[in-house]
Design an enzyme around this catalytic site. Structure first.
Site, short mmCIF file in Angstrom:
data_model
loop_
_atom_site.label_atom_id
_atom_site.label_comp_id
_atom_site.label_asym_id
_atom_site.label_seq_id
_atom_site.Cartn_x
_atom_site.Cartn_y
_atom_site.Cartn_z
N ASP A 12 -12.80 10.38 5.97
CA ASP A 12 -13.36 11.74 5.52
C ASP A 12 -13.28 12.47 6.80
O ASP A 12 -14.75 13.09 7.41
CB ASP A 12 -14.97 10.93 5.37
CG ASP A 12 -15.44 10.26 4.50
OD1 ASP A 12 -15.65 9.25 4.05
OD2 ASP A 12 -14.37 10.47 3.37
N ARG A 23 0.85 -1.48 0.26
CA ARG A 23 0.06 -0.03 -0.03
C ARG A 23 1.16 1.20 -0.51
O ARG A 23 0.79 2.54 -0.41
CB ARG A 23 -0.52 -0.13 1.38
CG ARG A 23 -1.75 1.07 0.78
CD ARG A 23 -3.10 0.41 0.50
NE ARG A 23 -4.20 2.16 0.00
CZ ARG A 23 -5.28 1.71 -0.05
NH1 ARG A 23 -5.99 0.40 -0.11
NH2 ARG A 23 -5.98 2.63 0.49
N ILE A 38 -7.67 5.73 0.36
CA ILE A 38 -7.49 6.08 1.37
C ILE A 38 -5.95 6.83 1.01
O ILE A 38 -5.34 6.03 1.22
CB ILE A 38 -7.18 5.00 2.76
CG1 ILE A 38 -9.17 5.11 3.03
CG2 ILE A 38 -7.16 6.88 3.58
CD1 ILE A 38 -10.13 6.46 2.96
N GLY A 58 -7.00 11.17 8.66
CA GLY A 58 -8.75 10.16 8.91
C GLY A 58 -8.95 9.66 7.19
O GLY A 58 -8.74 10.18 6.53
N ASP A 87 -7.64 15.10 5.20
CA ASP A 87 -6.33 14.44 6.25
C ASP A 87 -5.80 13.48 7.03
O ASP A 87 -6.59 12.28 6.24
CB ASP A 87 -7.21 15.62 7.93
CG ASP A 87 -8.23 14.67 8.16
OD1 ASP A 87 -8.82 15.48 9.41
OD2 ASP A 87 -9.12 13.86 8.04
N ASN A 105 -11.32 16.60 -1.00
CA ASN A 105 -12.38 15.35 -1.18
C ASN A 105 -14.15 16.24 -1.10
O ASN A 105 -14.17 16.85 -0.26
CB ASN A 105 -12.11 13.93 -0.23
CG ASN A 105 -13.40 12.92 -0.27
OD1 ASN A 105 -13.07 12.81 -1.42
ND2 ASN A 105 -14.02 12.69 0.70
N THR A 106 -14.97 14.91 -2.26
CA THR A 106 -16.51 15.87 -2.04
C THR A 106 -17.22 14.10 -1.10
O THR A 106 -16.39 13.12 -1.69
CB THR A 106 -17.24 15.62 -3.04
OG1 THR A 106 -18.32 16.02 -2.88
CG2 THR A 106 -16.80 15.02 -4.89
N HIS A 107 -17.48 14.34 -0.51
CA HIS A 107 -18.40 13.10 0.29
C HIS A 107 -19.69 13.33 -0.48
O HIS A 107 -20.15 13.90 0.65
CB HIS A 107 -17.88 12.74 2.01
CG HIS A 107 -17.98 11.56 2.73
ND1 HIS A 107 -18.15 10.81 2.57
CD2 HIS A 107 -19.55 11.94 3.63
CE1 HIS A 107 -18.21 10.10 2.48
NE2 HIS A 107 -19.54 10.46 3.77
C1 GRF Z 1 -19.85 10.27 -5.79
O1 GRF Z 1 -20.99 10.72 -4.33
C2 GRF Z 1 -19.01 10.88 -4.22
O2 GRF Z 1 -18.67 12.60 -3.52
C3 GRF Z 1 -19.02 9.75 -4.12
O3 GRF Z 1 -18.66 9.13 -4.69
C4 GRF Z 1 -19.14 9.56 -6.89
C5 GRF Z 1 -18.53 9.80 -6.95
O4 GRF Z 1 -19.65 9.61 -8.41
N1 GRF Z 1 -17.13 9.27 -2.72
P1 GRF Z 1 -18.70 10.43 -9.85
O5 GRF Z 1 -18.07 9.13 -10.20
O6 GRF Z 1 -18.28 11.87 -9.79
O7 GRF Z 1 -19.98 9.85 -10.44
#
Ligand code: GRF
Length: 202
Positions: free
Chosen positions: A147, A67, A94, A145, A143, A109-111
């Site tokens: 999310d 990894r 990760i 962790g 960071d 990151n987007t969650h």
């Molecule tokens: C997004 O909702 C992201 O937050 C999550 O997986 C999805 C990815 O969607 N981790 P895409 O690949 O951008 O369409």
């Protein structure tokens, strides 16, 4: 700002960034995507990069001894493009110490949930299973962790009685794509400071 976007799937968040830049022009938007990275082949996210004429790289965990070696290779491949900002948009791995040493503090990151609720790989599913009435999405700095980094922005999405995971996740993604485009543009144009758990954008 030079931006590298990391993907693992359909890449609709990547596409939203590409579309915003195409419409506004990189100078006005403040950012240009210089490369797309992935942890696997055969995903639509890479097809979107190709259609946009962007360089792409794939860094698969199985192709490395362990990894840490994968993490170092991902950091190296990303650094090739000298990004000012790295955006994980559905990147389902990760990252480790090496990547964070190089890009921590400029890696977002987007969650698909309202962190700190429902972290991890199934934010939409977990929110639905729990029975919350509102959920949403979070754009945050990464960071060490999972999310857990400083939150930059969040968007709220209602949960409907008839929702299944797909319907809810799609509704979240509609908000998420707009939020990510807005945040990346602001970080790129206005700059920012991270003060503990707070993110200051002038
Ligand atoms: C997004 O909702 C992201 O937050 C999550 O997986 C999805 C990815 O969607 N981790 P895409 O690949 O951008 O369409």
């Amino acid at each position: 700002a030079r931006v590298v976007v990391l993907v693992s799937g359909s890449g609709t968040n990547l596409q939203a960034l590409l579309d915003a830049i195409a419409v506004q022009g990189a100078p006005a938007y403040g950012a240009q995507i210089v490369a797309v990275g992935a942890d696997r082949y055969g995903i639509e996210g890479l097809e979107r990069a190709e259609r946009a004429g962007l360089p792409a790289f794939v860094c698969r965990v199985p192709d490395h001894a362990d990894r840490a070696a994968w993490d170092a290779a991902l950091a190296e491949a990303t650094a090739e493009y000298a990004p000012d900002l790295v955006v994980s948009a559905g990147f389902m791995k990760i990252v480790g110490e090496e990547f964070l040493a190089r890009f921590g503090g400029r890696f977002v990151n987007t969650h698909p949930a309202l962190l700190p609720s429902f972290p991890g790989a199934h934010g939409a599913r977990d929110a639905l299973a729990y029975g919350v009435k509102v959920t949403g999405c979070t754009v945050h700095f990464v960071d060490d962790g999972v999310d857990t980094g400083p939150i930059i922005a969040q968007g709220v999405v209602e949960v409907r009685d008839e929702d299944d995971e797909t319907a809810l996740h799609e509704r979240i993604k509609e908000v998420e794509r707009r939020l990510l485009v807005e945040v990346v543009g602001r970080l790129a144009r206005d700059g920012y400071r991270i003060e503990g758990r707070k993110v200051r954008i002038p």
